[in-house]
Design a protein around this motif. Sequence first.
Motif, PDB file in Angstrom:
ATOM      1  N   ASN A   1     -72.993   7.348  50.266  1.00  0.00           N
ATOM      2  CA  ASN A   1     -72.808   8.722  50.769  1.00  0.00           C
ATOM      3  C   ASN A   1     -73.718   9.068  51.948  1.00  0.00           C
ATOM      4  O   ASN A   1     -73.630  10.170  52.492  1.00  0.00           O
ATOM      5  CB  ASN A   1     -72.975   9.735  49.624  1.00  0.00           C
TER       6      ASN A   1
ATOM      7  N   ALA B   1     -68.256  12.794  49.753  1.00  0.00           N
ATOM      8  CA  ALA B   1     -69.133  13.709  49.001  1.00  0.00           C
ATOM      9  C   ALA B   1     -68.307  14.547  48.025  1.00  0.00           C
ATOM     10  O   ALA B   1     -68.754  14.854  46.911  1.00  0.00           O
ATOM     11  CB  ALA B   1     -69.898  14.598  49.957  1.00  0.00           C
TER      12      ALA B   1
ATOM     13  N   MET C   1     -73.335  22.392  50.972  1.00  0.00           N
ATOM     14  CA  MET C   1     -73.359  20.997  51.409  1.00  0.00           C
ATOM     15  C   MET C   1     -74.749  20.676  51.932  1.00  0.00           C
ATOM     16  O   MET C   1     -75.379  21.524  52.567  1.00  0.00           O
ATOM     17  CB  MET C   1     -72.340  20.796  52.522  1.00  0.00           C
TER      18      MET C   1
ATOM     19  N   HIS D   1     -67.637  11.199  55.374  1.00  0.00           N
ATOM     20  CA  HIS D   1     -68.779  11.642  54.558  1.00  0.00           C
ATOM     21  C   HIS D   1     -68.394  12.819  53.671  1.00  0.00           C
ATOM     22  O   HIS D   1     -68.754  12.895  52.501  1.00  0.00           O
ATOM     23  CB  HIS D   1     -69.946  12.072  55.452  1.00  0.00           C
ATOM     24  N   ILE D   2     -67.666  13.758  54.284  1.00  0.00           N
ATOM     25  CA  ILE D   2     -67.318  14.974  53.530  1.00  0.00           C
ATOM     26  C   ILE D   2     -66.333  14.629  52.414  1.00  0.00           C
ATOM     27  O   ILE D   2     -66.471  15.095  51.275  1.00  0.00           O
ATOM     28  CB  ILE D   2     -66.764  16.055  54.487  1.00  0.00           C
TER      29      ILE D   2
ATOM     30  N   THR E   1     -72.560  12.953  60.683  1.00  0.00           N
ATOM     31  CA  THR E   1     -71.693  13.268  59.538  1.00  0.00           C
ATOM     32  C   THR E   1     -70.264  13.531  60.013  1.00  0.00           C
ATOM     33  O   THR E   1     -70.051  14.330  60.926  1.00  0.00           O
ATOM     34  CB  THR E   1     -72.224  14.519  58.806  1.00  0.00           C
TER      35      THR E   1
ATOM     36  N   GLY F   1     -77.596  17.535  53.541  1.00  0.00           N
ATOM     37  CA  GLY F   1     -77.813  16.217  54.141  1.00  0.00           C
ATOM     38  C   GLY F   1     -76.979  15.951  55.369  1.00  0.00           C
ATOM     39  O   GLY F   1     -76.792  14.796  55.764  1.00  0.00           O
ATOM     40  N   LEU F   2     -76.468  17.030  56.026  1.00  0.00           N
ATOM     41  CA  LEU F   2     -75.621  16.824  57.209  1.00  0.00           C
ATOM     42  C   LEU F   2     -76.465  16.395  58.413  1.00  0.00           C
ATOM     43  O   LEU F   2     -77.567  16.906  58.623  1.00  0.00           O
ATOM     44  CB  LEU F   2     -74.882  18.117  57.560  1.00  0.00           C
TER      45      LEU F   2
ATOM     46  N   VAL G   1     -75.265  12.581  51.972  1.00  0.00           N
ATOM     47  CA  VAL G   1     -74.495  13.836  52.040  1.00  0.00           C
ATOM     48  C   VAL G   1     -73.995  14.210  50.638  1.00  0.00           C
ATOM     49  O   VAL G   1     -73.384  13.387  49.952  1.00  0.00           O
ATOM     50  CB  VAL G   1     -73.290  13.697  53.011  1.00  0.00           C
TER      51      VAL G   1
END
Length: 494
Positions: free
Chosen positions: A335, A375, A360, A371-372, A367, A362-363, A338
């Motif tokens: 991840n 996550a 959310m 990633h999204i 990103t 860790g951006l 993220v």
Amino acid sequence: MAYIIALDQGTTSSRAIIFDHEQNIVDIRQNETRQYFPQSGWVEQDPQDIWASTFGALQETLAATGISPETIDALAITNQRETTIVWDKASGKPVYNAIVWQCRRTADRCQDLVDKGYKEQIAEKTGLVIDPYFSATKLAWILDEVDPDRTRAKAGDLLFGTVDTWLLWKLTDGQVHATDYTNASRTMLFNIHSLTWDQDILDLLDIPQAMLPEVHPSSYPFGQAHLGRNVMVPVAGMAGDQQAALFGQTCFSPGEAKNTYGTGCFLLMNIGHEPIISRHGLVTTIAAGTSDQPTYALEGSIFVGGAVIQWLRDILHILDEAADSDFFATKLEDNEGVYLVPAFVGLGAPYWDSYARGSMFGLTRGTGRAHIVRAALEAIAYQTHDVLEAMVAESPVEIKTLQVDGGAAENDFLMQFQADILNVPVVRPQILETTALGAAMLAGLAVGVWQDLAEVARHRQVDQTFKPAMDGNKRQKNIDGWKEAIRRTLTNQA
Ligand SMILES: Nc1ncnc2c1ncn2[C@@H]1O[C@H](COP(=O)(O)OP(=O)(O)O)[C@@H](O)[C@H]1O
Ligand SMILES: O=P(O)(O)OC[C@H](O)CO
């Protein structure tokens, strides 16, 4: 040939599924249902749409297969639970939109009940946590809007039902107003020990008994559905969808558990005939069964599961299809720090925070979509981890495998990641429509298509077992990152 038809009315769609006596799926028809979000955290549906989409699916499956209604042994109903409908008995018209289980509009009312010290009493009687999720405060809210002095409700002119009750009433042309133990146990009005509506709670919320349905076991001759041209078919099984899935997964013995990945995720474990009142943020609920003696289950209710993927598809438009999420997630090795906490309607078990909202963490500039998406899928697995952790703390029984089902259980990445994060094998059956199957089993047992539990369990087949393969340090690092994200999202921590 004879058949059983299960009507599965879920949050996002209504399905009609025909099973034969070997439990093969003969046909499935599905209609999407619309949800309305009139205010932040509010969720509604149109009860007429719930009915029309369900009855439409039933008619479509009969038309498509050419199966004559005379050859149907029984109908079964299984449903999104807690969703609250009130209608006028004489006209049959709903007096308000259905308030959906996810809706948070009664958060303040619930907080008030907690502040006034009702938490323990309600947990002891109903097995539940005081939360807007359950039907009780939703029903009181509708009555406050449409019948503030309760005149019509006291006279029995207004009827309350969860979705099973509404569909049964419509199918029987307004002849039968009933529910089953599993659905009743989600209202926060039902005493799970005495198996009766609880007068103390009814008084507390000013809910007249006259508007409540009769309550029966889940496998029971509820009434005759009118399918046109003088054809009547018995409705012989009714259960909330999560309890139906537990039954359909043949989790008949204490310690057996399943997780359903639909709009939300619901992990239920059979705990036998003695209810445990949870001290770890779970709820105790009545499991589906064939007798008057109830079996209980511990449940971890996660409000947003597959719905986070729907959000990526329908609101962010970063997916065309839910199934594409697997492709994007596997583009990454991990991840990359993220985390997405999909607290769109607060958080359910084990946190019960009505006021939390999604976040959310860790951006970075690097990103992107993958990633999204990853996550979001990981969040489904982490939330399940948190619930299973609570279940292990609660019960001395070791959970050796987790049975899975529901729409998002088709996602291989999610299932493997789930096994990795839990460090428990995840077992996916061939029939993912376990909810409908469980309801059909309950109906088939009531009308004598199958004789006993051993006979209904005989047909179950496994599709795939996902074995844990993640290194222990990596698992811990992932979980630590998630717990930190949760800590930063919660509003109700000391
Ligand atoms: N392949 C997939 N990967 C991830 N999520 C999926 C996938 N297929 C369906 N979903 C999600 O599963 C949910 C639909 O599952 P279903 O069991 O039909 O739900 P419900 O009974 O709550 O309506 C949707 O929220 C959808 O986004
Ligand atoms: O629509 P589902 O299948 O996610 O189920 C909803 C649950 O019954 C809510 O408690």
